[in-house]
Enzyme design. Structure first.
Site, PDB file in Angstrom:
ATOM      1  N   SER A  14      36.281  30.269  46.633  1.00  0.00           N
ATOM      2  CA  SER A  14      35.329  30.926  45.728  1.00  0.00           C
ATOM      3  C   SER A  14      35.475  30.426  44.299  1.00  0.00           C
ATOM      4  CB  SER A  14      35.545  32.447  45.768  1.00  0.00           C
ATOM      5  OG  SER A  14      36.922  32.743  45.630  1.00  0.00           O
ATOM      6  N   ARG A  15      36.665  29.887  43.983  1.00  0.00           N
ATOM      7  CA  ARG A  15      36.933  29.509  42.583  1.00  0.00           C
ATOM      8  C   ARG A  15      37.807  28.265  42.540  1.00  0.00           C
ATOM      9  NH1 ARG A  15      40.341  33.289  40.261  1.00  0.00           N
ATOM     10  NH2 ARG A  15      40.718  34.561  42.106  1.00  0.00           N
ATOM     11  N   VAL A  64      44.163  35.916  53.709  1.00  0.00           N
ATOM     12  CA  VAL A  64      44.913  34.949  54.520  1.00  0.00           C
ATOM     13  C   VAL A  64      46.299  35.462  54.905  1.00  0.00           C
ATOM     14  CG1 VAL A  64      43.685  32.922  53.626  1.00  0.00           C
ATOM     15  CG2 VAL A  64      45.828  33.654  52.527  1.00  0.00           C
ATOM     16  N   SER A 142      52.316  22.259  45.213  1.00  0.00           N
ATOM     17  CA  SER A 142      52.349  22.224  43.743  1.00  0.00           C
ATOM     18  C   SER A 142      53.547  21.403  43.294  1.00  0.00           C
ATOM     19  CB  SER A 142      52.494  23.648  43.192  1.00  0.00           C
ATOM     20  OG  SER A 142      52.853  23.625  41.821  1.00  0.00           O
ATOM     21  N   TYR A 155      56.873  31.591  43.572  1.00  0.00           N
ATOM     22  CA  TYR A 155      55.797  30.594  43.713  1.00  0.00           C
ATOM     23  C   TYR A 155      56.378  29.236  44.141  1.00  0.00           C
ATOM     24  CZ  TYR A 155      51.706  27.798  42.329  1.00  0.00           C
ATOM     25  OH  TYR A 155      50.627  26.934  42.311  1.00  0.00           O
ATOM     26  N   LYS A 159      55.725  27.096  47.576  1.00  0.00           N
ATOM     27  CA  LYS A 159      55.136  25.751  47.548  1.00  0.00           C
ATOM     28  C   LYS A 159      56.093  24.713  48.149  1.00  0.00           C
ATOM     29  CE  LYS A 159      51.209  26.919  45.748  1.00  0.00           C
ATOM     30  NZ  LYS A 159      49.991  26.776  46.561  1.00  0.00           N
TER      31      LYS A 159
HETATM   32  P1  NAP Z   1      42.434  30.280  41.355  1.00  0.00           P
HETATM   33  O1  NAP Z   1      41.412  29.703  40.460  1.00  0.00           O
HETATM   34  O2  NAP Z   1      43.241  31.441  40.887  1.00  0.00           O
HETATM   35  O3  NAP Z   1      41.737  30.641  42.758  1.00  0.00           O
HETATM   36  C1  NAP Z   1      42.506  31.207  43.766  1.00  0.00           C
HETATM   37  C2  NAP Z   1      41.677  31.283  45.017  1.00  0.00           C
HETATM   38  O4  NAP Z   1      42.494  31.811  46.070  1.00  0.00           O
HETATM   39  C3  NAP Z   1      40.470  32.196  44.900  1.00  0.00           C
HETATM   40  O5  NAP Z   1      39.402  31.649  45.610  1.00  0.00           O
HETATM   41  C4  NAP Z   1      40.965  33.488  45.569  1.00  0.00           C
HETATM   42  O6  NAP Z   1      39.907  34.263  46.132  1.00  0.00           O
HETATM   43  C5  NAP Z   1      41.830  32.918  46.662  1.00  0.00           C
HETATM   44  N1  NAP Z   1      42.805  33.860  47.187  1.00  0.00           N
HETATM   45  C6  NAP Z   1      43.831  34.431  46.532  1.00  0.00           C
HETATM   46  N2  NAP Z   1      44.511  35.259  47.354  1.00  0.00           N
HETATM   47  C7  NAP Z   1      43.893  35.193  48.566  1.00  0.00           C
HETATM   48  C8  NAP Z   1      44.120  35.822  49.819  1.00  0.00           C
HETATM   49  N3  NAP Z   1      45.131  36.669  50.016  1.00  0.00           N
HETATM   50  N4  NAP Z   1      43.276  35.537  50.847  1.00  0.00           N
HETATM   51  C9  NAP Z   1      42.237  34.657  50.652  1.00  0.00           C
HETATM   52  N5  NAP Z   1      41.995  34.038  49.489  1.00  0.00           N
HETATM   53  C10 NAP Z   1      42.807  34.314  48.455  1.00  0.00           C
HETATM   54  O7  NAP Z   1      43.522  29.183  41.770  1.00  0.00           O
HETATM   55  P2  NAP Z   1      43.496  27.575  41.660  1.00  0.00           P
HETATM   56  O8  NAP Z   1      44.101  27.197  40.359  1.00  0.00           O
HETATM   57  O9  NAP Z   1      42.182  27.057  42.047  1.00  0.00           O
HETATM   58  O10 NAP Z   1      44.591  27.229  42.769  1.00  0.00           O
HETATM   59  C11 NAP Z   1      44.254  26.853  44.091  1.00  0.00           C
HETATM   60  C12 NAP Z   1      45.532  26.411  44.788  1.00  0.00           C
HETATM   61  O11 NAP Z   1      46.100  25.325  44.071  1.00  0.00           O
HETATM   62  C13 NAP Z   1      46.601  27.481  44.846  1.00  0.00           C
HETATM   63  O12 NAP Z   1      47.299  27.403  46.068  1.00  0.00           O
HETATM   64  C14 NAP Z   1      47.516  27.113  43.710  1.00  0.00           C
HETATM   65  O13 NAP Z   1      48.826  27.587  43.913  1.00  0.00           O
HETATM   66  C15 NAP Z   1      47.450  25.617  43.765  1.00  0.00           C
HETATM   67  N6  NAP Z   1      47.826  24.963  42.520  1.00  0.00           N
HETATM   68  C16 NAP Z   1      47.148  25.220  41.378  1.00  0.00           C
HETATM   69  C17 NAP Z   1      47.535  24.593  40.204  1.00  0.00           C
HETATM   70  C18 NAP Z   1      46.820  24.811  38.894  1.00  0.00           C
HETATM   71  O14 NAP Z   1      47.316  24.314  37.877  1.00  0.00           O
HETATM   72  N7  NAP Z   1      45.683  25.502  38.866  1.00  0.00           N
HETATM   73  C19 NAP Z   1      48.633  23.729  40.219  1.00  0.00           C
HETATM   74  C20 NAP Z   1      49.301  23.500  41.400  1.00  0.00           C
HETATM   75  C21 NAP Z   1      48.882  24.119  42.556  1.00  0.00           C
HETATM   76  P3  NAP Z   1      39.083  35.358  45.218  1.00  0.00           P
HETATM   77  O15 NAP Z   1      38.281  34.559  44.246  1.00  0.00           O
HETATM   78  O16 NAP Z   1      38.247  36.056  46.194  1.00  0.00           O
HETATM   79  O17 NAP Z   1      40.132  36.178  44.555  1.00  0.00           O
END
Ligand code: NAP
Length: 246
Positions: A14-15, A64, A142, A155, A159
């Site tokens: 979704s995001r 999930v 990550s 976290y 990861k």
């Molecule tokens: P984000 O913008 O916070 O989006 C998180 C997404 O996960 C949303 O779509 C949310 O759904 C969904 N979600 C959270 N809990 C859930 C659950 N229990 N069941 C189903 N869906 C769930 O995060 P992002 O930055 O895009 O990160 C995406 C992935 O990349 C994550 O695994 C994060 O750890 C990893 N990551 C991110 C970064 C970074 O710098 N951003 C760096 C390294 C790794 P809703 O919108 O419905 O809440």
């Protein structure tokens, strides 16, 4: 169109990064199952944008961390979209804090979503992939899982665990023609990192490429790993971090 005729199931679509992956898959011709937790409107919007590429796109609410909900959702996706060819375990949360003050519930919540959630999806997609003797699994880890990070023990553990899960599943399923890889993003500009000051020179200074990443930077690699060009790559962890963790 490198993913024509395939179906991708992307959690947390979704995001942020998941959204970018879903749209990139759609652009490459794949039907997409957009899994979300609470952001229904945002998920529907992603589906509408994906459908503009002429593919089928459907949103599914699913926590999930819930084994049975994941089972039902995978069944629904199979019924609606005819199968799953690519699974992206992207849903993730943070509950940061020092170990000294971290509540047990905060540790559990992060492990349950980030690590156990991926296990649930792999478990329920497993028979689909094995039957087809094909499939691509991409786990979003990550750099925190590679390097550790103070204030993120839960976290980082989740990861790092995803990397062990990735390599084990890769070994287990390689004989069936199924690939499993992990992507380790660095600082990517999404809601998760919204509190970080993007103009913080100290932060950007640590990144050799001198900028935060964009969700599309991660999506580009996901498209490659999902396509036939990556058929001989499995059990790999690839950083998308501007050189941060090299
Ligand atoms: P984000 O913008 O916070 O989006 C998180 C997404 O996960 C949303 O779509 C949310 O759904 C969904 N979600 C959270 N809990 C859930 C659950 N229990 N069941 C189903 N869906 C769930 O995060 P992002 O930055 O895009 O990160 C995406 C992935 O990349 C994550 O695994 C994060 O750890 C990893 N990551 C991110 C970064 C970074 O710098 N951003 C760096 C390294 C790794 P809703 O919108 O419905 O809440």
């Amino acid at each position: 169109m490198t993913l024509q005729g395939k179906t991708g199931l992307i959690t947390g679509a979704s995001r942020g990064i998941g959204r970018a992956i879903a749209l990139a898959f759609a652009r490459e011709g794949a039907n997409v199952a957009v899994i979300y937790a609470g952001s229904q409107q945002a998920a529907q919007h992603v589906c509408a944008q994906a459908a503009e590429y002429g593919v089928q796109a459907r949103a599914y609410q699913c926590d999930v961390a819930d084994f049975d909900q994941v089972k039902e959702t995978v069944q629904a996706v199979q019924k609606d979209l005819g199968g799953v060819d690519i699974l992206v375990n992207n849903a993730g949360v943070t509950r940061d804090g020092l170990v000294y003050t971290m509540k047990e519930a905060d540790f559990d919540a992060v492990l349950d979503t980030n690590l156990k959630g991926a296990f649930h999806l792999i478990k329920h997609c497993y028979p689909i992939f094995v039957k087809k003797r094909a499939g691509k699994i991409i786990n979003i880890s990550s750099v925190s899982g590679l390097m550790g990070n103070g204030g993120q023990a839960n976290y980082s553990a989740s990861k790092a665990g995803l990397i062990g899960l990735t390599k084990s599943v890769a070994r287990e399923l390689a004989g069936r023609g199924i690939c499993c890889n992990a992507i380790a993003p660095g600082f990517i500009d999404t809601d998760m990192t919204a509190k970080i000051d993007k103009d913080d020179n100290q932060l950007v200074g640590m990144i050799p490429l001198k900028r935060m990443g964009r969700p599309e930077d991660v999506a580009n690699l996901a498209v490659f790993l999902a396509g036939s060009g990556a058929d001989y790559i499995t059990g790999e962890v690839i950083r998308v971090d501007g050189g941060l963790a090299m």
